[in-house]
Design a protein around this motif. Structure first.
Motif, PDB file in Angstrom:
ATOM      1  N   LEU A  19       0.831  -1.204   0.000  1.00  0.00           N
ATOM      2  CA  LEU A  19       0.000   0.000   0.000  1.00  0.00           C
ATOM      3  C   LEU A  19       0.869   1.259   0.000  1.00  0.00           C
ATOM      4  CD1 LEU A  19      -2.745   1.352   0.100  1.00  0.00           C
ATOM      5  CD2 LEU A  19      -2.707   1.073   2.586  1.00  0.00           C
ATOM      6  N   ALA A  20       1.954   1.248   0.772  1.00  0.00           N
ATOM      7  CA  ALA A  20       2.860   2.401   0.797  1.00  0.00           C
ATOM      8  C   ALA A  20       3.488   2.613  -0.581  1.00  0.00           C
ATOM      9  CB  ALA A  20       3.931   2.213   1.858  1.00  0.00           C
ATOM     10  N   ARG A  21       3.883   1.525  -1.226  1.00  0.00           N
ATOM     11  CA  ARG A  21       4.457   1.638  -2.574  1.00  0.00           C
ATOM     12  C   ARG A  21       3.438   2.235  -3.546  1.00  0.00           C
ATOM     13  NH1 ARG A  21       8.252  -2.149  -5.559  1.00  0.00           N
ATOM     14  NH2 ARG A  21       8.275  -1.285  -7.647  1.00  0.00           N
ATOM     15  N   LEU A  22       2.211   1.719  -3.504  1.00  0.00           N
ATOM     16  CA  LEU A  22       1.160   2.235  -4.386  1.00  0.00           C
ATOM     17  C   LEU A  22       0.880   3.711  -4.124  1.00  0.00           C
ATOM     18  CD1 LEU A  22      -1.277  -0.811  -4.338  1.00  0.00           C
ATOM     19  CD2 LEU A  22       0.179  -0.062  -6.246  1.00  0.00           C
ATOM     20  N   THR A  23       0.966   4.128  -2.876  1.00  0.00           N
ATOM     21  CA  THR A  23       0.765   5.535  -2.523  1.00  0.00           C
ATOM     22  C   THR A  23       1.854   6.400  -3.140  1.00  0.00           C
ATOM     23  OG1 THR A  23      -0.342   4.918  -0.472  1.00  0.00           O
ATOM     24  CG2 THR A  23       0.555   7.164  -0.606  1.00  0.00           C
ATOM     25  N   ILE A  24       3.094   5.959  -3.023  1.00  0.00           N
ATOM     26  CA  ILE A  24       4.215   6.711  -3.607  1.00  0.00           C
ATOM     27  C   ILE A  24       4.053   6.790  -5.120  1.00  0.00           C
ATOM     28  CG2 ILE A  24       6.717   6.673  -4.024  1.00  0.00           C
ATOM     29  CD1 ILE A  24       6.901   5.376  -1.162  1.00  0.00           C
ATOM     30  N   GLU A  25       3.695   5.666  -5.747  1.00  0.00           N
ATOM     31  CA  GLU A  25       3.508   5.668  -7.199  1.00  0.00           C
ATOM     32  C   GLU A  25       2.376   6.607  -7.612  1.00  0.00           C
ATOM     33  OE1 GLU A  25       5.260   1.273  -8.331  1.00  0.00           O
ATOM     34  OE2 GLU A  25       3.107   1.447  -7.916  1.00  0.00           O
ATOM     35  N   ALA A  26       1.329   6.676  -6.812  1.00  0.00           N
ATOM     36  CA  ALA A  26       0.227   7.599  -7.111  1.00  0.00           C
ATOM     37  C   ALA A  26       0.678   9.048  -6.970  1.00  0.00           C
ATOM     38  CB  ALA A  26      -0.961   7.322  -6.192  1.00  0.00           C
ATOM     39  N   LEU A  27       1.480   9.329  -5.967  1.00  0.00           N
ATOM     40  CA  LEU A  27       1.955  10.694  -5.757  1.00  0.00           C
ATOM     41  C   LEU A  27       2.848  11.180  -6.896  1.00  0.00           C
ATOM     42  CD1 LEU A  27       2.756  10.611  -1.942  1.00  0.00           C
ATOM     43  CD2 LEU A  27       0.985  11.983  -3.058  1.00  0.00           C
ATOM     44  N   ASP A  38       9.094  -4.163  -2.577  1.00  0.00           N
ATOM     45  CA  ASP A  38       8.251  -3.153  -1.948  1.00  0.00           C
ATOM     46  C   ASP A  38       8.963  -2.411  -0.821  1.00  0.00           C
ATOM     47  OD1 ASP A  38       6.162  -3.694  -3.676  1.00  0.00           O
ATOM     48  OD2 ASP A  38       5.127  -5.018  -2.277  1.00  0.00           O
ATOM     49  N   VAL A  42       9.707   1.597  -0.887  1.00  0.00           N
ATOM     50  CA  VAL A  42       9.206   2.512   0.144  1.00  0.00           C
ATOM     51  C   VAL A  42      10.358   3.292   0.770  1.00  0.00           C
ATOM     52  CG1 VAL A  42       8.075   2.629   2.402  1.00  0.00           C
ATOM     53  CG2 VAL A  42       7.129   1.172   0.600  1.00  0.00           C
ATOM     54  N   THR A  46      10.636   7.364   0.046  1.00  0.00           N
ATOM     55  CA  THR A  46      10.457   8.297   1.157  1.00  0.00           C
ATOM     56  C   THR A  46      11.773   8.952   1.584  1.00  0.00           C
ATOM     57  OG1 THR A  46      10.662   6.508   2.772  1.00  0.00           O
ATOM     58  CG2 THR A  46       8.433   7.076   2.048  1.00  0.00           C
TER      59      THR A  46
END
Length: 66
Positions: A19-27, A38, A42, A46
């Motif tokens: 989920l953290a990886r997907l968040t970074i990719e979305a950002l 993963d 992350v 970050t």
């Protein structure tokens, strides 16, 4: 991601890392290199781990947040 900042005997939960990886990719609006696991993604996404040389334009977008 904060789990990775804490000293812990166990690994970070795989679902949380994903989920953290997907968040970074979305950002950054693009995928992180697929060769990164993963946890590595992350940490690099970050700013907690240095980026390798030659990763291309995605390097200019990282860290996504710190």
């Amino acid at each position: 991601m904060h789990h990775l900042d804490l000293l812990s005997d166990g690994p970070a939960p795989a679902d949380a890392l994903r989920l953290a990886r997907l968040t970074i990719e979305a950002l950054i609006a693009q995928p992180l290199p697929g060769v990164w696991g993963d946890e590595e993604a992350v940490l690099m996404g970050t700013g907690r781990l240095s980026l390798p040389d030659g990763i291309g334009p995605v390097g200019d977008l990282l860290p996504a947040f710190s």
